[in-house]
Design a protein around this motif. Structure first.
Motif, PDB file in Angstrom:
ATOM      1  N   VAL A 149       0.846  -1.201   0.000  1.00 19.43           N
ATOM      2  CA  VAL A 149       0.000   0.000   0.000  1.00 19.43           C
ATOM      3  C   VAL A 149       0.878   1.247   0.000  1.00 19.43           C
ATOM      4  CG1 VAL A 149      -2.015  -1.035   1.088  1.00 19.43           C
ATOM      5  CG2 VAL A 149      -0.173  -0.173   2.505  1.00 19.43           C
ATOM      6  N   LEU A 150       0.267   2.391  -0.347  1.00 16.23           N
ATOM      7  CA  LEU A 150       1.040   3.634  -0.495  1.00 16.23           C
ATOM      8  C   LEU A 150       1.484   4.232   0.841  1.00 16.23           C
ATOM      9  CD1 LEU A 150      -0.914   5.346  -3.398  1.00 16.23           C
ATOM     10  CD2 LEU A 150       1.461   4.580  -3.418  1.00 16.23           C
ATOM     11  N   GLY A 151       0.722   4.016   1.880  1.00  8.85           N
ATOM     12  CA  GLY A 151       1.153   4.480   3.202  1.00  8.85           C
ATOM     13  C   GLY A 151       0.690   5.869   3.574  1.00  8.85           C
ATOM     14  N   GLU A 152      -0.380   6.395   2.913  1.00  8.77           N
ATOM     15  CA  GLU A 152      -0.872   7.723   3.295  1.00  8.77           C
ATOM     16  C   GLU A 152      -1.417   7.725   4.732  1.00  8.77           C
ATOM     17  OE1 GLU A 152      -1.698   6.277   0.448  1.00  8.77           O
ATOM     18  OE2 GLU A 152      -1.462   7.679  -1.220  1.00  8.77           O
ATOM     19  N   HIS A 153      -1.773   6.534   5.224  1.00 16.04           N
ATOM     20  CA  HIS A 153      -2.347   6.428   6.569  1.00 16.04           C
ATOM     21  C   HIS A 153      -1.290   6.528   7.665  1.00 16.04           C
ATOM     22  CE1 HIS A 153      -1.045   2.479   5.182  1.00 16.04           C
ATOM     23  NE2 HIS A 153      -0.848   2.169   6.461  1.00 16.04           N
ATOM     24  N   LEU A 154      -0.008   6.435   7.297  1.00 13.21           N
ATOM     25  CA  LEU A 154       1.055   6.458   8.308  1.00 13.21           C
ATOM     26  C   LEU A 154       1.212   7.860   8.903  1.00 13.21           C
ATOM     27  CD1 LEU A 154       3.776   4.244   6.568  1.00 13.21           C
ATOM     28  CD2 LEU A 154       2.066   3.538   8.257  1.00 13.21           C
ATOM     29  N   ARG A 155       1.389   7.901  10.229  1.00 21.24           N
ATOM     30  CA  ARG A 155       1.526   9.209  10.897  1.00 21.24           C
ATOM     31  C   ARG A 155       2.957   9.479  11.349  1.00 21.24           C
ATOM     32  NH1 ARG A 155      -2.993   8.966  15.379  1.00 21.24           N
ATOM     33  NH2 ARG A 155      -2.231   6.819  15.480  1.00 21.24           N
ATOM     34  N   ILE A 156       3.775   8.457  11.416  1.00 20.62           N
ATOM     35  CA  ILE A 156       5.151   8.634  11.891  1.00 20.62           C
ATOM     36  C   ILE A 156       6.153   8.266  10.805  1.00 20.62           C
ATOM     37  CG2 ILE A 156       6.868   7.917  13.616  1.00 20.62           C
ATOM     38  CD1 ILE A 156       4.523   7.283  15.512  1.00 20.62           C
ATOM     39  N   CYS A 157       6.000   7.117  10.188  1.00 23.89           N
ATOM     40  CA  CYS A 157       6.964   6.651   9.185  1.00 23.89           C
ATOM     41  C   CYS A 157       6.761   7.387   7.848  1.00 23.89           C
ATOM     42  CB  CYS A 157       6.817   5.151   8.982  1.00 23.89           C
ATOM     43  SG  CYS A 157       7.260   4.194  10.451  1.00 23.89           S
ATOM     44  N   PRO A 158       7.792   7.380   6.972  1.00 23.10           N
ATOM     45  CA  PRO A 158       7.684   8.008   5.645  1.00 23.10           C
ATOM     46  C   PRO A 158       6.512   7.400   4.873  1.00 23.10           C
ATOM     47  CG  PRO A 158       9.945   7.365   6.100  1.00 23.10           C
ATOM     48  CD  PRO A 158       9.125   6.786   7.188  1.00 23.10           C
ATOM     49  N   GLN A 159       5.793   8.252   4.159  1.00 23.47           N
ATOM     50  CA  GLN A 159       4.568   7.787   3.485  1.00 23.47           C
ATOM     51  C   GLN A 159       4.831   7.228   2.091  1.00 23.47           C
ATOM     52  OE1 GLN A 159       1.661  10.917   3.794  1.00 23.47           O
ATOM     53  NE2 GLN A 159       1.192  10.385   5.903  1.00 23.47           N
ATOM     54  N   GLY A 160       5.809   6.333   2.003  1.00 25.59           N
ATOM     55  CA  GLY A 160       6.036   5.610   0.752  1.00 25.59           C
ATOM     56  C   GLY A 160       5.352   4.255   0.856  1.00 25.59           C
ATOM     57  N   TYR A 161       5.672   3.378  -0.081  1.00 24.84           N
ATOM     58  CA  TYR A 161       5.075   2.035  -0.041  1.00 24.84           C
ATOM     59  C   TYR A 161       5.421   1.364   1.285  1.00 24.84           C
ATOM     60  CZ  TYR A 161       3.554   2.247  -4.876  1.00 24.84           C
ATOM     61  OH  TYR A 161       2.913   2.592  -6.026  1.00 24.84           O
ATOM     62  N   THR A 162       4.437   0.753   1.907  1.00 27.60           N
ATOM     63  CA  THR A 162       4.643   0.194   3.247  1.00 27.60           C
ATOM     64  C   THR A 162       3.871  -1.098   3.423  1.00 27.60           C
ATOM     65  OG1 THR A 162       4.452   0.667   5.614  1.00 27.60           O
ATOM     66  CG2 THR A 162       2.694   1.521   4.232  1.00 27.60           C
ATOM     67  N   CYS A 163       4.349  -1.899   4.372  1.00 23.97           N
ATOM     68  CA  CYS A 163       3.621  -3.120   4.731  1.00 23.97           C
ATOM     69  C   CYS A 163       3.007  -2.961   6.122  1.00 23.97           C
ATOM     70  CB  CYS A 163       4.545  -4.332   4.677  1.00 23.97           C
ATOM     71  SG  CYS A 163       6.088  -4.121   5.578  1.00 23.97           S
ATOM     72  N   CYS A 164       2.949  -1.709   6.639  1.00 23.35           N
ATOM     73  CA  CYS A 164       2.405  -1.464   7.983  1.00 23.35           C
ATOM     74  C   CYS A 164       1.017  -0.830   7.909  1.00 23.35           C
ATOM     75  CB  CYS A 164       3.318  -0.515   8.769  1.00 23.35           C
ATOM     76  SG  CYS A 164       4.802  -1.318   9.418  1.00 23.35           S
ATOM     77  N   THR A 165       0.146  -1.282   8.798  1.00 21.39           N
ATOM     78  CA  THR A 165      -1.150  -0.639   8.974  1.00 21.39           C
ATOM     79  C   THR A 165      -1.002   0.425  10.065  1.00 21.39           C
ATOM     80  OG1 THR A 165      -1.782  -2.178  10.707  1.00 21.39           O
ATOM     81  CG2 THR A 165      -2.343  -2.799   8.425  1.00 21.39           C
ATOM     82  N   SER A 166      -2.040   1.252  10.253  1.00 17.80           N
ATOM     83  CA  SER A 166      -2.018   2.263  11.322  1.00 17.80           C
ATOM     84  C   SER A 166      -1.861   1.601  12.692  1.00 17.80           C
ATOM     85  CB  SER A 166      -3.309   3.092  11.307  1.00 17.80           C
ATOM     86  OG  SER A 166      -3.416   3.800  10.104  1.00 17.80           O
ATOM     87  N   GLU A 167      -2.544   0.464  12.842  1.00 12.26           N
ATOM     88  CA  GLU A 167      -2.473  -0.247  14.118  1.00 12.26           C
ATOM     89  C   GLU A 167      -1.069  -0.783  14.373  1.00 12.26           C
ATOM     90  OE1 GLU A 167      -4.744  -3.927  16.456  1.00 12.26           O
ATOM     91  OE2 GLU A 167      -5.140  -3.556  14.325  1.00 12.26           O
ATOM     92  N   MET A 168      -0.430  -1.311  13.319  1.00 11.86           N
ATOM     93  CA  MET A 168       0.946  -1.812  13.461  1.00 11.86           C
ATOM     94  C   MET A 168       1.889  -0.668  13.832  1.00 11.86           C
ATOM     95  SD  MET A 168       1.077  -4.384  10.195  1.00 11.86           S
ATOM     96  CE  MET A 168       2.831  -4.723  10.260  1.00 11.86           C
ATOM     97  N   GLU A 169       1.693   0.473  13.197  1.00 17.07           N
ATOM     98  CA  GLU A 169       2.543   1.636  13.481  1.00 17.07           C
ATOM     99  C   GLU A 169       2.400   2.054  14.944  1.00 17.07           C
ATOM    100  OE1 GLU A 169       3.709   5.708  11.168  1.00 17.07           O
ATOM    101  OE2 GLU A 169       1.609   5.481  11.741  1.00 17.07           O
ATOM    102  N   GLU A 170       1.167   2.056  15.437  1.00 17.43           N
ATOM    103  CA  GLU A 170       0.921   2.430  16.830  1.00 17.43           C
ATOM    104  C   GLU A 170       1.564   1.418  17.778  1.00 17.43           C
ATOM    105  OE1 GLU A 170      -2.832   3.316  19.833  1.00 17.43           O
ATOM    106  OE2 GLU A 170      -3.172   3.334  17.663  1.00 17.43           O
TER     107      GLU A 170
END
Length: 500
Positions: A1-22
């Motif tokens: 996924v593109l990662g627009e939902h990320l609040r801390i990590c760079p918003q490039g392609y990512t395998c993390c969800t918002s919950e994982m980031e938290e």
């Protein structure tokens, strides 16, 4: 996924969800705080071990002196000793209480011992007379100018007070250092710092780079930003370590506790011998000044009260043990001097496992590559341009400012101990438990009030952290008047939350 939902990590392609980031953010926070506490526990362990070693040595020295007195004096002095056991016991009890931190004037305690001993011995050496308390008061006034115990009381007072002042300040210094580390290690991370630590440690996982280590300089900037307040302890911490080293040299040098404390019983025996040798001339002078007391109707056999043969009193020296203790302590104190400013480098290299600064295949916060920004300096003021952590340099952590004041107070006490001046511990109990209170005055204020002569001045009084970990509140500025510091101390706990 593109990662627009990320609040801390760079918003490039990512395998993390918002919950994982938290979850990663919470994990990184708890892990970093655990690293801090682990590093702090290591320092605490070093300081408490040094305290335990010296405390055990010092108490043993005092115990052996007291035991030697109890073993030898009955056969040396007969009733002179047996009827005065409490006087000797009380002296050693007072010496122990002073060392443990009770608010006792040591010189007064020693003066009281010699006065009580003189009163008792004068009665025992003149059993044919009825000597009243009023007569004893007069006797003491007249006898003191004739130095009934020779030079021993004056000599012991100078040497013992210096040795005890140095010993108790030295022992307390280790406890204060440990207490400061404990309290500072409990300071929690700011929201901004939690985000920066997460980005440093776990954002590579979200980019599928879990094996890529953070760039060393990147790690240093994050940790220096997060531990900016802790680094501000450096100056006063170094002063405390240096002061302990100086007093250690005094303890094994001019104020040698082995020689002074280990021979108290011998000095008392010497003093009693002086009194016995001068008894006739002393009695004549007292009678001349106070009049002849009435003859006693009881009568007494005075032979038993004279010295019964000579017993050799020895002091078993433990000078080599003291020398080793001091050497070990100085080595540890020297190693701990730069603890607060080397902590970021230590955490990055040992815990975060950052890559070397030259590595261009490390995690730089955005991707795998080299890290270009310069490394920030140490302390809060140097974080104004920190590229990794947003640090408000106008709002210092109040818990850490309190601990800086604790270090200043203890360093001031050690400085006084170094020149033989007493700065009293204000303590409500004898076992250094519970919390204390007092006026924590800055070095320049306290310093001006100190007299050069340890034998003529009233002790200064400051509060001090106790073994149980309770301390006082203080402020960090040397220029603040002590009354204002006292007011500040009341406000600190409330202010701590407001500042944040």
């Amino acid at each position: 996924v593109l990662g627009e939902h990320l609040r801390i990590c760079p918003q490039g392609y990512t395998c993390c969800t918002s919950e994982m980031e938290e979850n990663f953010a919470n994990k990184s926070r708890s892990e970093f705080e655990a690293m801090m506490k682990e590093a702090g526990r290591s320092v605490q362990a070093t300081l408490t071990a040094q305290h335990r070693s010296f405390d055990s040595y010092f108490q043993d020295l005092l115990n052996k002196s007291e035991k030697a007195l109890y073993d030898a004096f009955p056969s040396m002095y007969g009733e002179l000793y047996t009827q005065n056991m409490k006087v000797f016991k009380d002296l050693y009890s007072e010496l122990r209480r002073y060392y443990r931190g009770s608010n006792i004037n040591l010189e007064e305690a020693l003066n009281e011992f010699w006065t009580r001993l003189l009163e008792r011995l004068f009665k025992l050496l003149n059993p044919q007379y009825h000597i009243t308390d009023e007569y004893l008061d007069c006797m003491v006034k007249h006898a003191e100018q004739h130095k009934p115990f020779g030079e021993v009381p004056r000599d012991l007072k100078v040497k013992a007070t210096r040795a005890f002042i140095a010993a108790r300040s030295y022992a307390q210094g280790f406890l204060v250092g440990s207490d400061v580390v404990k309290k500072v290690s409990q300071v929690s991370l700011s929201h901004e710092c939690t985000r920066a630590i997460m980005k440093l440690m776990y954002c590579p996982h979200c980019r599928g780079m879990s094996s890529v280590k953070p760039c060393n300089n990147y790690c240093l900037n994050v940790v220096k930003g997060c531990l900016a307040n802790q680094a501000d302890l450096n100056t006063e911490w170094k002063y405390l370590m240096d002061s302990l080293i100086v007093v250690a040299d005094r303890i094994d040098g001019p104020y040698n506790v082995d020689t002074v404390i280990g021979t108290i019983h011998m000095r008392i025996a010497e003093a009693i011998s002086n009194l016995q040798e001068n008894r006739d001339s002393l009695t004549a002078k007292v009678f001349q000044g106070c009049g002849n007391p009435k003859i006693s109707t009881k009568g007494s056999s005075s032979e038993d009260k004279k010295r019964r043969g000579k017993v050799t009193l020895e002091a078993k020296s433990s000078a080599q043990a003291l020398e080793m203790l001091v050497l070990d302590a100085k080595g540890n104190l020297t190693a701990l001097k730069t603890y607060w400013i080397t902590l970021p480098g230590s955490l990055c290299s040992k815990k975060v496992m950052a890559s070397s600064a030259a590595d261009d295949k490390c995690w730089n916060g955005m991707t795998k590559g080299s890290y270009l920004p310069e490394v920030m300096g140490d302390g809060l003021a140097n974080q104004i341009n920190n590229p990794e952590v947003e640090v408000d340099i106008t709002k210092p952590d109040m818990t850490i400012r309190q601990q800086i004041m604790q270090l200043k107070i203890m360093t001031n006490r050690l400085g006084n101990a170094n020149i033989g001046n007493d700065v009293d511990f204000q303590d409500a109990s004898d076992d250094m438990s519970g919390s204390g209170s007092g006026d924590s005055c800055p070095d320049d204020v306290c310093g001006k009030r100190l007299s050069k002569s340890p034998s003529t001045r009233q002790p200064e009084t400051h509060a001090i952290p106790k073994q149980s970990g309770h301390g006082i509140n203080g402020a960090s500025s040397r220029s603040l008047p002590s009354a204002f510091l006292l007011l500040l101390s009341v406000a600190f706990i409330t202010a701590q939350h407001l500042w944040r």
